[in-house]
Design an enzyme around this catalytic site. Structure first.
Site, PDB file in Angstrom:
ATOM      1  N   SER A  91      44.651  40.526  41.251  1.00  5.50           N
ATOM      2  CA  SER A  91      45.642  39.571  41.733  1.00  5.50           C
ATOM      3  C   SER A  91      46.234  40.111  43.025  1.00  5.50           C
ATOM      4  CB  SER A  91      46.761  39.373  40.705  1.00  5.50           C
ATOM      5  OG  SER A  91      47.921  38.817  41.305  1.00  5.50           O
ATOM      6  N   SER A  93      49.095  39.058  44.690  1.00 10.19           N
ATOM      7  CA  SER A  93      50.551  39.252  44.632  1.00 10.19           C
ATOM      8  C   SER A  93      50.910  40.447  43.759  1.00 10.19           C
ATOM      9  CB  SER A  93      51.246  37.987  44.128  1.00 10.19           C
ATOM     10  OG  SER A  93      50.805  37.642  42.829  1.00 10.19           O
ATOM     11  N   THR A 260      44.741  35.456  45.473  1.00 13.07           N
ATOM     12  CA  THR A 260      43.406  34.965  45.112  1.00 13.07           C
ATOM     13  C   THR A 260      43.213  33.514  45.548  1.00 13.07           C
ATOM     14  OG1 THR A 260      44.305  34.616  42.884  1.00 13.07           O
ATOM     15  CG2 THR A 260      42.925  36.563  43.217  1.00 13.07           C
TER      16      THR A 260
END
Length: 353
Positions: A91, A93, A260
């Site tokens: 991921s 973030s 993503t």
């Protein structure tokens, strides 16, 4: 308060998506790779994810990242990502937030200017570039996973929505990519609930109709995500900007545009021949936060054009706290948790020399 029933946290956010970084209170996990340790958590100790993402401690919109010792000596630390839908292997973030946390916690000492180090995710090693100014982490750039277009402009009839045209990208998970304007959206904050409802209907329809297989990983489960794409603005030579929104779970639109999701957009722009290596796309969320994706190179893998990319964003520390785990509390479910809680030792996350 029993010290063996506390968990140490550093809460952070990137683009509005809150990532709870677990810095202590959890035993060392079995497994000779971070991926194997993730699988142990998923299969034998899912109580940690549920505890920190459900009431009374958390909400589904949050994520959790457990810091673990890296198994590759080139990495400063490892991390396992936990979200309401499960255990994504990567991921953007969460990586930005974890990199910020290891700097703020002193696991990687801060250096003025730009500095580079590696983290170990369940997907493998991740190269990090941090920009530090006056002791403040101003930006994190991390590698996005190699991304590609699996399906281009398919169509499906969706109950309550109508005919929907979508493409499917892989960028760490399979994403349905849809044109927001075609579905009547301007991608403003007041549309958030309707966006979530529409995305859920589309994802359910696609899941019922077909599955998707990664060219090397094989079957990694049903398509979970949907990314709404706004119009692209050509801001400057090699620089584009687009409003975006990412659906990840029933009722949940991410606060950020997601790393993503941004990588998936780069894959689509490359597939359509509208972007070149070195070009950048800034995705802007419903809350006016953004990530910048850079298209770095492309390779051919079988029938697919696989886009290498990086994601840049800023992480913020918003709290440091101890969570007190009271298993006598009727609101707390300690199943799948007792055997990994620990006060006897912490992960050996020492600063790099």
């Amino acid at each position: 308060m029993k010290p063996e029933l506390t968990i140490q946290l550093m809460d952070t956010h990137a683009g509005g998506d809150v990532s709870r970084i677990v810095t202590g209170g959890i035993d060392l996990l079995p497994g000779d790779t971070v991926r194997a340790q993730m699988e142990y958590l998923r299969d034998d100790a899912d109580g940690l994810r549920k505890l920190l993402l459900e009431e009374p401690y958390g909400i589904p919109e949050m994520s959790v990242d457990l810091l673990v010792p890296a198994t590759d000596p080139r990495a400063a630390a490892g991390y396992i990502i936990m979200e309401v839908m499960g255990y994504p292997i990567y991921s953007g973030s969460n990586t930005i937030c974890t990199a910020t946390a290891v700097l703020e916690a002193g696991i990687v000492p801060k250096q003025e200017g730009k500095q580079n180090f590696m983290l170990e995710s369940p997907a493998g090693l991740v190269q990090i570039e941090a920009t530090v100014h006056d002791g403040v982490v101003e930006a994190i750039t991390c590698e996005g996973l190699p991304s590609y277009i699996h399906t281009y402009k398919a169509s499906i009839e969706v109950p309550s929505v109508g005919k929907v045209t979508y493409s499917v990208a892989y960028s760490g998970g399979f994403y349905a990519l849809v044109d927001a304007a075609e579905l009547g959206f301007d991608l403003t904050l007041d549309e958030e609930r309707k966006l979530a409802e529409t995305a859920h209907a589309i994802v359910e329809a696609i899941q019922a109709e077909r599955g998707f297989s990664h060219y090397t990983l094989g079957d990694i489960g049903p398509l979970p995500f949907l990314h709404f794409m706004g119009p692209e603005e050509h801001v400057a030579e090699g620089y584009y900007r687009s409003r975006s929104a990412t659906y990840v779970h029933p009722g949940v639109i991410c606060r950020s545009t997601t790393g993503t999701g941004t990588s998936a957009r780069l894959a689509l722009m490359n597939y359509e021949g509208r972007i070149r290596p070195g070009d950048k796309l800034e995705t802007v969320s419903l809350r006016e936060t953004g990530f910048i994706g850079e298209f770095t190179s492309v390779e051919t893998e079988g029938e697919y054009q696989v886009v290498k990319n990086s994601i840049t964003g800023k992480g913020y520390v918003i709290a440091c706290s101890d969570i007190v785990v009271n298993c006598d509390d009727p609101m707390v479910d300690c199943d799948g948790l007792h055997h990994i809680l620990s006060a006897r030792h912490k992960a050996d996350l020492t600063p790099m020399s």
